[in-house]
Scaffold this motif. Structure first.
Motif, PDB file in Angstrom:
ATOM      1  N   ASN A  50      -2.165  -2.451 -13.795  1.00  0.00           N
ATOM      2  CA  ASN A  50      -0.888  -1.740 -13.738  1.00  0.00           C
ATOM      3  C   ASN A  50       0.316  -2.921 -13.262  1.00  0.00           C
ATOM      4  OD1 ASN A  50      -2.987  -0.200 -12.630  1.00  0.00           O
ATOM      5  ND2 ASN A  50      -1.537   1.519 -12.364  1.00  0.00           N
ATOM      6  N   GLN A  51      -0.070  -3.737 -12.560  1.00  0.00           N
ATOM      7  CA  GLN A  51       0.960  -4.628 -11.894  1.00  0.00           C
ATOM      8  C   GLN A  51       1.393  -5.391 -13.032  1.00  0.00           C
ATOM      9  OE1 GLN A  51      -1.851  -5.753  -8.312  1.00  0.00           O
ATOM     10  NE2 GLN A  51       0.208  -5.910  -7.410  1.00  0.00           N
ATOM     11  N   ILE A  52       0.699  -5.721 -14.129  1.00  0.00           N
ATOM     12  CA  ILE A  52       1.317  -6.457 -15.299  1.00  0.00           C
ATOM     13  C   ILE A  52       1.651  -5.475 -16.516  1.00  0.00           C
ATOM     14  CG2 ILE A  52       0.325  -8.819 -14.533  1.00  0.00           C
ATOM     15  CD1 ILE A  52      -1.779  -8.196 -16.817  1.00  0.00           C
ATOM     16  N   GLY A  91       0.019  -7.378   2.171  1.00  0.00           N
ATOM     17  CA  GLY A  91       1.406  -7.533   1.220  1.00  0.00           C
ATOM     18  C   GLY A  91       0.861  -6.751  -0.083  1.00  0.00           C
ATOM     19  N   CYS A  92       1.766  -7.193  -0.864  1.00  0.00           N
ATOM     20  CA  CYS A  92       1.433  -6.793  -2.509  1.00  0.00           C
ATOM     21  C   CYS A  92       2.286  -7.599  -3.292  1.00  0.00           C
ATOM     22  CB  CYS A  92       1.762  -5.328  -2.542  1.00  0.00           C
ATOM     23  SG  CYS A  92       1.259  -4.693  -4.239  1.00  0.00           S
ATOM     24  N   LEU A  93       1.762  -8.329  -4.399  1.00  0.00           N
ATOM     25  CA  LEU A  93       2.584  -9.040  -5.181  1.00  0.00           C
ATOM     26  C   LEU A  93       3.762  -8.272  -5.824  1.00  0.00           C
ATOM     27  CD1 LEU A  93      -0.247 -11.216  -7.169  1.00  0.00           C
ATOM     28  CD2 LEU A  93       1.398 -11.939  -5.330  1.00  0.00           C
ATOM     29  N   SER A  94       3.526  -6.881  -5.682  1.00  0.00           N
ATOM     30  CA  SER A  94       4.538  -5.911  -6.461  1.00  0.00           C
ATOM     31  C   SER A  94       5.432  -5.443  -5.481  1.00  0.00           C
ATOM     32  CB  SER A  94       3.885  -4.686  -7.139  1.00  0.00           C
ATOM     33  OG  SER A  94       2.866  -5.217  -8.271  1.00  0.00           O
ATOM     34  N   GLN A 133     -10.253  -2.555  -2.120  1.00  0.00           N
ATOM     35  CA  GLN A 133      -9.497  -0.952  -1.826  1.00  0.00           C
ATOM     36  C   GLN A 133      -8.149  -1.016  -2.435  1.00  0.00           C
ATOM     37  OE1 GLN A 133     -11.200   0.940   1.895  1.00  0.00           O
ATOM     38  NE2 GLN A 133     -11.798  -1.368   2.303  1.00  0.00           N
ATOM     39  N   HIS A 134      -7.542  -2.188  -1.879  1.00  0.00           N
ATOM     40  CA  HIS A 134      -6.004  -2.233  -2.246  1.00  0.00           C
ATOM     41  C   HIS A 134      -5.715  -2.082  -3.650  1.00  0.00           C
ATOM     42  CE1 HIS A 134      -1.799  -4.082  -1.619  1.00  0.00           C
ATOM     43  NE2 HIS A 134      -2.114  -4.305  -2.883  1.00  0.00           N
ATOM     44  N   GLU A 135      -6.573  -2.935  -4.404  1.00  0.00           N
ATOM     45  CA  GLU A 135      -6.538  -2.817  -5.955  1.00  0.00           C
ATOM     46  C   GLU A 135      -7.150  -1.557  -6.551  1.00  0.00           C
ATOM     47  OE1 GLU A 135      -4.831  -5.118  -6.938  1.00  0.00           O
ATOM     48  OE2 GLU A 135      -5.086  -6.434  -4.847  1.00  0.00           O
ATOM     49  N   ASP A 137      -6.619   1.272  -5.256  1.00  0.00           N
ATOM     50  CA  ASP A 137      -5.664   2.180  -4.877  1.00  0.00           C
ATOM     51  C   ASP A 137      -4.585   1.991  -5.900  1.00  0.00           C
ATOM     52  OD1 ASP A 137      -6.321   3.395  -2.717  1.00  0.00           O
ATOM     53  OD2 ASP A 137      -4.936   2.438  -1.219  1.00  0.00           O
ATOM     54  N   HIS A 138      -4.113   0.810  -6.519  1.00  0.00           N
ATOM     55  CA  HIS A 138      -3.300   0.325  -7.504  1.00  0.00           C
ATOM     56  C   HIS A 138      -3.569   1.321  -8.908  1.00  0.00           C
ATOM     57  CE1 HIS A 138      -0.323  -2.456  -6.226  1.00  0.00           C
ATOM     58  NE2 HIS A 138      -1.168  -3.295  -5.775  1.00  0.00           N
ATOM     59  N   LEU A 139      -4.912   1.255  -9.060  1.00  0.00           N
ATOM     60  CA  LEU A 139      -5.277   1.791 -10.259  1.00  0.00           C
ATOM     61  C   LEU A 139      -5.172   3.413 -10.243  1.00  0.00           C
ATOM     62  CD1 LEU A 139      -8.645   0.095 -11.202  1.00  0.00           C
ATOM     63  CD2 LEU A 139      -6.348  -0.489 -11.892  1.00  0.00           C
ATOM     64  N   GLU A 181      -1.237 -12.438  -0.391  1.00  0.00           N
ATOM     65  CA  GLU A 181      -0.827 -11.270  -0.782  1.00  0.00           C
ATOM     66  C   GLU A 181      -1.757 -10.778  -1.662  1.00  0.00           C
ATOM     67  OE1 GLU A 181       3.324 -11.421  -2.228  1.00  0.00           O
ATOM     68  OE2 GLU A 181       4.168 -12.193   0.024  1.00  0.00           O
ATOM     69  N   LEU A 182      -1.970  -9.437  -1.847  1.00  0.00           N
ATOM     70  CA  LEU A 182      -2.819  -8.694  -2.623  1.00  0.00           C
ATOM     71  C   LEU A 182      -2.037  -8.230  -3.909  1.00  0.00           C
ATOM     72  CD1 LEU A 182      -4.477  -6.407   0.160  1.00  0.00           C
ATOM     73  CD2 LEU A 182      -5.195  -8.915  -0.724  1.00  0.00           C
TER      74      LEU A 182
HETATM   75 NI    NI Z   1      -0.807  -4.970  -4.672  1.00  0.00          NI
END
Ligand code: NI
Length: 182
Positions: A50-52, A91-94, A133-135, A137-139, A181-182
């Motif tokens: 999602n982040q890209i 943190g989060c790269l987004s 878990q963080h990644e 979550d992104h999905l 950062e995640l």
């Molecule tokens: Ni993130």
């Protein structure tokens, strides 16, 4: 391999529930490579499709330990989690430069497909379990901010809005970020 621009908070794709991968084909393997490349260029420890800008259930994690090697997760699912939880800063790269304490399961077992479409299981603890878990979550369209209290979240959101002043759009070309950062 290509370093892709990152989608930042406000981009609708970050709130999409990513679609499962039906066949692990060359497109999916290319996506995995691009995720690794972009994550490393951004000095992150994980990145979800999602982040890209791609709403497919693919993510990568590399917290820097050798064993097991960096993880490519296709259609990942948490199949077990510890009752014990741990709280640590994320943190989060987004959402660059925004950090908050998030409670996560201390240990998880994840099932996913690898680059050849084979199902595998991996157990993770501590920071690696947190990153996975963080990644995942992104999905599911979830951001770490969603795990915080409303008060804390609103505080961070206003900080984010201030830092965004004058910037247009929700794409960020990748330039070096602080590590972790995640
Ligand atoms: Ni993130």
């Amino acid at each position: 391999m290509t370093v892709r621009p990152l989608h930042v908070l406000g981009s609708p794709v970050l709130r999409e529930h990513a679609k499962p991968v039906k066949t692990v084909d060359d497109d999916v393997r290319q996506l995995v490579e691009d995720l690794f490349e972009t994550m490393r260029a951004a000095k992150g420890v994980g990145l979800a499709a999602n982040q890209i800008g791609v709403a497919r259930r693919v993510a990568v994690v590399d917290v820097g330990d050798e064993d097991p090697p960096p993880l490519a997760l296709i259609n990942p699912m948490i199949v077990e989690r510890s009752e014990e939880e741990e709280t640590a800063e994320e943190g989060c790269l987004s959402i660059p430069d925004i950090f908050g304490d998030v409670e996560r399961s201390a240990r998880i077992v994840v099932e996913a497909l690898d680059g050849s479409g084979k199902r595998f299981r991996v157990e993770a603890k501590g920071y690696k379990a947190r990153a996975i878990q963080h990644e995942i979550d992104h999905l599911d369209g979830i951001l770490f901010l969603d795990h915080l209290s409303a008060v804390k979240r609103n505080l961070l959101l206003s900080k984010w809005k201030k830092s965004r002043k004058g910037q247009k759009g929700y794409l960020k070309e990748v330039t070096p970020e602080p590590a972790g950062e995640l």
